[in-house]
Design a protein around this motif. Structure first.
Motif, mmCIF file in Angstrom:
data_model
loop_
_atom_site.group_PDB
_atom_site.id
_atom_site.type_symbol
_atom_site.label_atom_id
_atom_site.label_comp_id
_atom_site.label_asym_id
_atom_site.label_seq_id
_atom_site.Cartn_x
_atom_site.Cartn_y
_atom_site.Cartn_z
ATOM 1 N N THR A 8 0.838 -1.191 0.000
ATOM 2 C CA THR A 8 0.000 0.000 0.000
ATOM 3 C C THR A 8 0.879 1.249 0.000
ATOM 4 O OG1 THR A 8 -1.679 -1.167 1.254
ATOM 5 C CG2 THR A 8 -1.814 1.255 1.232
ATOM 6 N N PRO A 9 0.647 2.172 -0.928
ATOM 7 C CA PRO A 9 1.483 3.382 -0.981
ATOM 8 C C PRO A 9 1.403 4.148 0.328
ATOM 9 C CG PRO A 9 0.067 3.184 -2.915
ATOM 10 C CD PRO A 9 -0.388 2.152 -1.947
ATOM 11 N N ASN A 10 2.496 4.834 0.630
ATOM 12 C CA ASN A 10 2.503 5.663 1.831
ATOM 13 C C ASN A 10 1.477 6.780 1.721
ATOM 14 O OD1 ASN A 10 4.592 4.211 2.984
ATOM 15 N ND2 ASN A 10 6.173 5.439 1.934
ATOM 16 N N GLN A 11 0.838 7.053 2.796
ATOM 17 C CA GLN A 11 -0.185 8.100 2.816
ATOM 18 C C GLN A 11 0.481 9.484 2.652
ATOM 19 O OE1 GLN A 11 -3.199 7.561 2.629
ATOM 20 N NE2 GLN A 11 -4.512 8.789 3.947
ATOM 21 N N PRO A 12 0.114 10.228 1.608
ATOM 22 C CA PRO A 12 0.711 11.572 1.432
ATOM 23 C C PRO A 12 0.337 12.481 2.600
ATOM 24 C CG PRO A 12 -0.434 10.826 -0.551
ATOM 25 C CD PRO A 12 -0.822 9.899 0.550
ATOM 26 N N THR A 13 1.284 13.377 2.880
ATOM 27 C CA THR A 13 0.998 14.341 3.953
ATOM 28 C C THR A 13 0.110 15.478 3.479
ATOM 29 O OG1 THR A 13 3.035 15.514 3.413
ATOM 30 C CG2 THR A 13 3.160 13.826 5.131
ATOM 31 N N THR A 26 -4.985 14.883 -9.815
ATOM 32 C CA THR A 26 -3.664 14.349 -10.131
ATOM 33 C C THR A 26 -3.709 13.684 -11.487
ATOM 34 O OG1 THR A 26 -1.833 12.999 -9.332
ATOM 35 C CG2 THR A 26 -4.035 12.081 -9.083
ATOM 36 N N SER A 65 -6.473 12.614 0.164
ATOM 37 C CA SER A 65 -5.166 11.968 0.269
ATOM 38 C C SER A 65 -5.077 10.755 -0.643
ATOM 39 C CB SER A 65 -4.902 11.556 1.715
ATOM 40 O OG SER A 65 -4.791 12.692 2.544
ATOM 41 N N HIS A 66 -6.197 10.056 -0.825
ATOM 42 C CA HIS A 66 -6.176 8.850 -1.656
ATOM 43 C C HIS A 66 -5.836 9.186 -3.097
ATOM 44 C CE1 HIS A 66 -7.531 6.267 1.528
ATOM 45 N NE2 HIS A 66 -8.584 7.043 1.761
ATOM 46 N N SER A 70 -2.232 9.784 -3.700
ATOM 47 C CA SER A 70 -1.367 8.593 -3.695
ATOM 48 C C SER A 70 -1.556 7.729 -4.928
ATOM 49 C CB SER A 70 -1.658 7.750 -2.451
ATOM 50 O OG SER A 70 -2.953 7.197 -2.545
ATOM 51 N N GLU A 123 -1.355 5.829 -8.465
ATOM 52 C CA GLU A 123 -0.223 5.437 -9.301
ATOM 53 C C GLU A 123 -0.679 4.400 -10.302
ATOM 54 O OE1 GLU A 123 2.440 4.036 -6.274
ATOM 55 O OE2 GLU A 123 1.797 1.954 -6.524
ATOM 56 N N PHE A 163 -5.192 3.373 -5.828
ATOM 57 C CA PHE A 163 -4.933 4.377 -4.783
ATOM 58 C C PHE A 163 -5.693 3.991 -3.532
ATOM 59 C CE2 PHE A 163 -8.370 5.942 -7.467
ATOM 60 C CZ PHE A 163 -9.364 6.226 -6.561
#
Length: 464
Positions: free
Chosen positions: A408-413, A419, A439-440, A443, A445, A464
């Protein structure tokens, strides 16, 4: 027909040759039916070979051919004690392979026997006895506990530690002991009835007893008070057995069926097996999944590994006059005794449908990898008795749960409203929210996707 009652034969006059279409009569307690015909007056229809079903049973010749009437087992199934009508008590320390006669038990018409979970403490009853017999050393020595008058004893049961005992007799109230049989107390609230059999939970507090041509009664306080379980009905009950926690019960009726309960006797389910039989004894495992019952008078031993829903005839044990049955706590080791016959034991663990169900569940979990299927497979594996097969199935299931998963991608700050994600084929996918920053989406990709989904071609995919 000839009717065999209590070991003597009552001959019906004017016997005629058997018609193959003639129905077999319904069996009743203590009566076996034997087809007879005069030599030269007719021919016996050929028997249909019985298909081999069930596990492998071994005749334990070391026990001897006797009028076995009672049998008990330790929790691990290794220590057995068997009592014979008109004989002594015999014990085994190796699951029935070898036997030792215990002469100090004395020659009596034994009717019932029970033991502690470790097999060291044994209690036994004999027909019209003035004593209840107990042993504190696995049957080597015996103590007589005098009772008032000669009593028509029928059955005795023990707690796991052997300290709490309960005994029933015909036309008497129920008796209990809290000191391993040294002293006994009448339980007047049980009522004087034709008690036939009794069973006990591991702690000795939950008791259940059956009345011949009557009902089933339970107690939750060691016998002080009793409740009639009317839903079970009035039947010619012959035996009853309990799980260690006292919640799961199995009872048998002569000339009838097997009945099971999962709520301490409040409600009962009729299990027809393959028809009516003269059931003589029953056992139940600690988890209530493995049950066994003996059909006396020329019937088989039957085993269920799904709580009584389905049953399998144990054809390798044949059809002697089964009189007694005992089981290890997990139901994997069984011992059965025949009146006027031998003692038989299972030589491999009882699996039947349990292993097959576990294998099918694991295969389904491997295919789907869904949490629900994995949980279902885990429950099926828990019921498997064979340790080696159980470990192999568990390893397959562990391989599913430990398989690498998508990270799971790191949660953006910093969340965002939109996007753009480049795609492997050269295009791009734009995502946007109509409301608050997300935030989702930040993230998101590129993701690998199947070529088609529900018949539609897929070109762009994002995770995401």
């Amino acid at each position: 027909w000839q009717f065999i009652l209590n070991d003597y034969v009552e001959i019906s006059k004017n016997l005629s040759p058997i018609d193959p279409s003639e129905p077999f009569p319904t069996q009743t307690m203590l009566i076996d039916y034997v087809r007879v015909f005069q030599k030269g007056a007719g021919t016996q229809p050929p028997e249909t070979p019985v298909p081999a079903t069930g596990t492998k049973w071994t005749k334990q010749n070391a026990a001897g051919d006797r009028k076995w009437s009672a049998l008990t087992s330790s929790a691990d199934g290794n220590k057995l004690a068997a009592a014979a009508w008109g004989g002594t008590i015999h014990t085994s320390q190796d699951g029935g392979a070898t036997w030792t006669e215990q002469p100090k038990s004395e020659v009596r018409n034994w009717v019932s026997i029970a033991s502690s979970a470790d097999g060291s403490k044994i209690a036994a009853l004999y027909d019209w006895g003035g004593y209840i017999m107990t042993s504190q050393d696995g049957g080597a020595t015996w103590h007589k506990h005098a009772m008032s008058g000669s009593i028509n004893w029928m059955s005795i049961a023990s707690s796991a530690d052997g300290n709490k005992l309960v005994a029933v007799a015909k036309d008497h109230v129920i008796y209990t002991s809290r000191d391993g049989g040294a002293t006994w107390m009448e339980q007047p609230k049980s009522g004087s009835r034709k008690w036939r059999a009794v069973t006990s939970s591991a702690d000795g507090n939950k008791l259940a007893a059956v009345v011949e041509d009557g009902g089933i009664y339970t107690s939750s306080n060691g016998g002080a008070t009793w409740t009639e379980r009317t839903q079970a009905g009035s039947r010619t009950w012959t035996s009853i057995a309990s799980s260690p926690d006292g919640t799961k019960l199995v009872a048998t009726a002569a000339g009838g069926y097997i009945y099971t309960s999962t709520d301490g006797g409040a409600t009962w389910t009729e299990r027809s097996v393959d028809g009516r039989h003269n059931w003589t004894a029953a056992t139940i495992s600690a988890d209530g999944s493995t049950l066994a019952a003996t059909a006396g008078g020329g019937g088989y031993i039957y085993v269920s590994t799904d709580g009584g829903a389905t049953w399998t005839a144990q054809t390798s044990a044949s059809t002697p006059n089964w009189s007694a049955l005992a089981s290890s706590a997990d139901g994997s080791k069984l011992a059965a005794a025949a009146y006027g016959g031998m003692v038989y034991t299972t030589t491999q663990q009882i699996e039947d449908g349990t292993l097959a169900a576990a294998e099918a569940a694991v295969a389904q979990a491997e295919a789907s990898k869904s949490p629900a299927d994995i949980a279902a497979a885990q429950a099926r594996i828990a019921a498997v008795k064979d340790a080696r097969k159980k470990a192999a199935l568990q390893a397959r299931l562990n391989a599913i749960t430990s398989a690498p998963s998508i990270t799971t991608p790191n949660q953006p700050t910093q969340p965002t409203n939109s996007t753009t994600i480049p795609q492997p084929h050269g295009g791009a996918v734009s995502l946007a929210t109509a409301g608050k920053p997300c935030s989702h989406i930040a993230s998101a990709e590129p993701a690998t996707a199947p070529a088609q989904y529900q018949g539609r071609v897929l070109r762009n995919s994002v995770r995401f």
